[in-house]
Design a protein around this motif. Structure first.
Motif, short mmCIF file in Angstrom:
data_model
loop_
_atom_site.label_atom_id
_atom_site.label_comp_id
_atom_site.label_asym_id
_atom_site.label_seq_id
_atom_site.Cartn_x
_atom_site.Cartn_y
_atom_site.Cartn_z
N MET A 61 0.84 -1.20 0.00
CA MET A 61 0.00 0.00 0.00
C MET A 61 0.88 1.25 0.00
N THR A 62 1.91 1.27 0.84
CA THR A 62 2.82 2.41 0.91
C THR A 62 3.57 2.58 -0.40
N GLU A 71 -2.28 5.07 3.83
CA GLU A 71 -3.03 4.98 5.09
C GLU A 71 -4.47 5.47 4.91
N MET A 72 -4.64 6.56 4.15
CA MET A 72 -5.98 7.10 3.92
C MET A 72 -6.85 6.09 3.17
N VAL A 73 -6.29 5.48 2.14
CA VAL A 73 -7.04 4.48 1.37
C VAL A 73 -7.43 3.32 2.28
N ALA A 74 -6.50 2.85 3.08
CA ALA A 74 -6.76 1.72 3.97
C ALA A 74 -7.84 2.04 5.00
N GLN A 75 -7.85 3.26 5.49
CA GLN A 75 -8.79 3.65 6.54
C GLN A 75 -10.15 4.09 6.00
N ASP A 76 -10.17 4.73 4.83
CA ASP A 76 -11.37 5.44 4.41
C ASP A 76 -12.06 4.93 3.15
N THR A 102 -13.87 -1.06 4.43
CA THR A 102 -12.60 -0.47 4.06
C THR A 102 -11.54 -1.57 4.17
N PRO A 103 -10.36 -1.38 3.60
CA PRO A 103 -9.31 -2.38 3.78
C PRO A 103 -8.99 -2.66 5.25
N ASP A 104 -8.91 -1.64 6.07
CA ASP A 104 -8.63 -1.86 7.49
C ASP A 104 -9.74 -2.64 8.17
N GLU A 105 -10.98 -2.33 7.85
CA GLU A 105 -12.10 -3.08 8.42
C GLU A 105 -12.07 -4.54 7.97
#
Length: 64
Positions: free
Chosen positions: A10-11, A20-25, A35-38
């Protein structure tokens, strides 16, 4: 794929801040509206999440 590898990909693809924004939002329909984090928290394999992100952002095949 390990979560640490997913984070590095991702980085590498989006940069540290945007990754980080993409993963979180960013909500992905391929992940059932998560989301990816979820999705990570729900136990979805990181490789499946990475491929969903790649599809959503048209990441070229050679970087998948």
């Amino acid at each position: 794929m390990r979560i640490t590898v997913f984070r590095k990909l991702m980085t590498g693809e989006f940069g540290p801040v945007r990754g980080e924004m993409v993963a979180q939002d960013h909500v992905l329909s391929a992940l059932g509206g998560l989301t990816p984090d979820e999705a990570l928290e729900a136990g979805v394999p990181p490789k499946e999440i990475w491929l969903a992100v790649c599809d959503a952002f048209d990441v070229p095949e050679q970087r998948r």
